[in-house]
Scaffold this active site. Structure first.
Site, PDB file in Angstrom:
ATOM      1  N   ASP A  10       0.873  -1.189   0.000  1.00 16.94           N
ATOM      2  CA  ASP A  10       0.000   0.000   0.000  1.00 16.94           C
ATOM      3  C   ASP A  10       0.898   1.223   0.000  1.00 16.94           C
ATOM      4  O   ASP A  10       2.102   1.133   0.266  1.00 16.94           O
ATOM      5  CB  ASP A  10      -0.911  -0.008   1.236  1.00 16.94           C
ATOM      6  CG  ASP A  10      -1.821   1.221   1.298  1.00 16.94           C
ATOM      7  OD1 ASP A  10      -2.296   1.659   0.231  1.00 16.94           O
ATOM      8  OD2 ASP A  10      -2.039   1.764   2.395  1.00 16.94           O
ATOM      9  N   GLY A  43      -2.734   9.171  -3.883  1.00 20.02           N
ATOM     10  CA  GLY A  43      -3.985   9.695  -4.442  1.00 20.02           C
ATOM     11  C   GLY A  43      -3.861  10.879  -5.378  1.00 20.02           C
ATOM     12  O   GLY A  43      -4.464  10.888  -6.451  1.00 20.02           O
ATOM     13  N   CYS A  73      -4.421  -1.291  -2.021  1.00 21.06           N
ATOM     14  CA  CYS A  73      -4.534   0.146  -2.251  1.00 21.06           C
ATOM     15  C   CYS A  73      -5.453   0.352  -3.448  1.00 21.06           C
ATOM     16  O   CYS A  73      -5.166  -0.149  -4.547  1.00 21.06           O
ATOM     17  CB  CYS A  73      -3.137   0.703  -2.549  1.00 21.06           C
ATOM     18  SG  CYS A  73      -3.109   2.448  -2.983  1.00 21.06           S
ATOM     19  N   CYS A 183     -10.848   3.629   0.050  1.00 23.15           N
ATOM     20  CA  CYS A 183      -9.411   3.768   0.295  1.00 23.15           C
ATOM     21  C   CYS A 183      -9.115   2.923   1.529  1.00 23.15           C
ATOM     22  O   CYS A 183      -9.878   2.967   2.508  1.00 23.15           O
ATOM     23  CB  CYS A 183      -9.065   5.239   0.538  1.00 23.15           C
ATOM     24  SG  CYS A 183      -7.402   5.519   1.181  1.00 23.15           S
TER      25      CYS A 183
HETATM   26  N1  DGL Z   1      -4.656   3.278   0.825  1.00 24.31           N
HETATM   27  C1  DGL Z   1      -4.629   3.968  -0.427  1.00 24.31           C
HETATM   28  C2  DGL Z   1      -5.891   3.632  -1.221  1.00 24.31           C
HETATM   29  O1  DGL Z   1      -6.546   2.645  -0.932  1.00 24.31           O
HETATM   30  C3  DGL Z   1      -4.378   5.417  -0.147  1.00 24.31           C
HETATM   31  C4  DGL Z   1      -3.985   6.168  -1.350  1.00 24.31           C
HETATM   32  C5  DGL Z   1      -3.101   7.351  -1.079  1.00 24.31           C
HETATM   33  O2  DGL Z   1      -1.965   7.141  -0.673  1.00 24.31           O
HETATM   34  O3  DGL Z   1      -3.540   8.464  -1.370  1.00 24.31           O
HETATM   35  O4  DGL Z   1      -6.263   4.304  -2.157  1.00 24.31           O
END
Ligand code: DGL
Length: 259
Positions: A10, A43, A73, A183
């Site tokens: 992730d 993101g 992720c 997320c």
């Molecule tokens: N855990 C990530 C997701 O599911 C977070 C994304 C990020 O780092 O913005 O999208």
């Protein structure tokens, strides 16, 4: 090969919410988790950057002899899984916002989706929404800032509460009865979300579905670990291990690494 770990990655600590579901369903499996916190959040980044970071994580997990890779992720899945599947032989499991169950079960015909900009703007997300949620009023919200706060150890903070209120109020006004957490960092917000949302709003995420899919694909490939030994669960971060400890809330050793 069967004793080799399930690799999970992730952009940071959020995917541990998925690791937990996998560990509950497949307690015999060895796991290796990568928290790419140094590059969080994914993101707001462009598709090419998200693909490059996903390649880096994938190649590291392959070098560590992982037998399968779970992209824990939504942002990396919706932007990079096609590329990864085309370019690497290892099986990949991805995660996407659970639009389908929310769209099927809504009684108010309005559902909220909280996800990152990268996920909401992906073609995979529009395709899934187009197929499964036709005619449903979808209130999309980019959760800008949430991942940053979590990665900086401010999960429960006044800033987080006020950000969530700003993001959820339009959804409440639109009379949603389902909130989809798009997320993997967001399941850690559950106590705050329950406080802010009206009682009848159900909150759903894709964690258990991902764990079931991981089991199914391991079974299909004859890759389940049938040994009864206590498994090894390794957690690697290239960020602050304290944040990882605080969300995991369990006595695991967290290794700091420059993967
Ligand atoms: N855990 C990530 C997701 O599911 C977070 C994304 C990020 O780092 O913005 O999208």
């Amino acid at each position: 090969m069967n004793k080799n770990p399930i690799g999970i990655f992730d952009s940071g600590v959020g995917g541990t919410s998925i690791w937990r579901e996998i560990h509950n369903l497949l307690p015999n499996e060895n796991t290796l988790y990568l928290a790419d916190s140094k590059h969080a959040p994914y993101g707001p980044k462009g598709k090419d950057t998200i693909i490059d970071l996903s390649i880096k994580n994938t190649e590291y997990l392959i070098k560590q002899n992982c037998k399968i890779i779970v992209i824990a992720c939504n942002t990396a899945t919706t932007n990079a899984i096609d590329y990864l599947r085309e370019n690497y032989k290892i099986p990949f499991i991805g995660i996407e916002p659970a639009i389908k169950p929310a769209a099927l079960q809504t009684k108010t015909n309005a559902i909220g989706i909280l996800a990152t900009k990268g996920t909401l703007s992906s073609s995979l997300f529009s395709k899934t929404a187009g197929i499964f949620a036709k005619g449903v009023n979808i209130i999309e919200q980019d959760g800008e800032g949430i991942v940053d706060l979590i990665e900086n150890g401010k999960l429960e903070s006044p800033e987080m509460t006020s950000l969530l209120k700003t993001y959820l109020n339009p959804m409440i006004k639109a009379n949603i009865d389902y909130l989809v957490l798009g997320c993997t960092h967001y399941p850690y917000l559950m106590p705050l979300l329950l406080d802010i949302l009206p009682k009848h709003v159900k909150i759903i995420d894709s964690g258990q579905a991902v764990a079931r899919q991981t089991k199914a694909i391991l079974q299909q490939n004859n890759l389940l670990n049938t040994e009864k030994n206590i498994p090894e669960n390794r957690f690697l971060t290239n960020g602050n291990p304290e944040v990882m400890y605080s969300v995991l809330n369990e006595a695991f050793t967290i290794e700091v690494s420059n993967f």
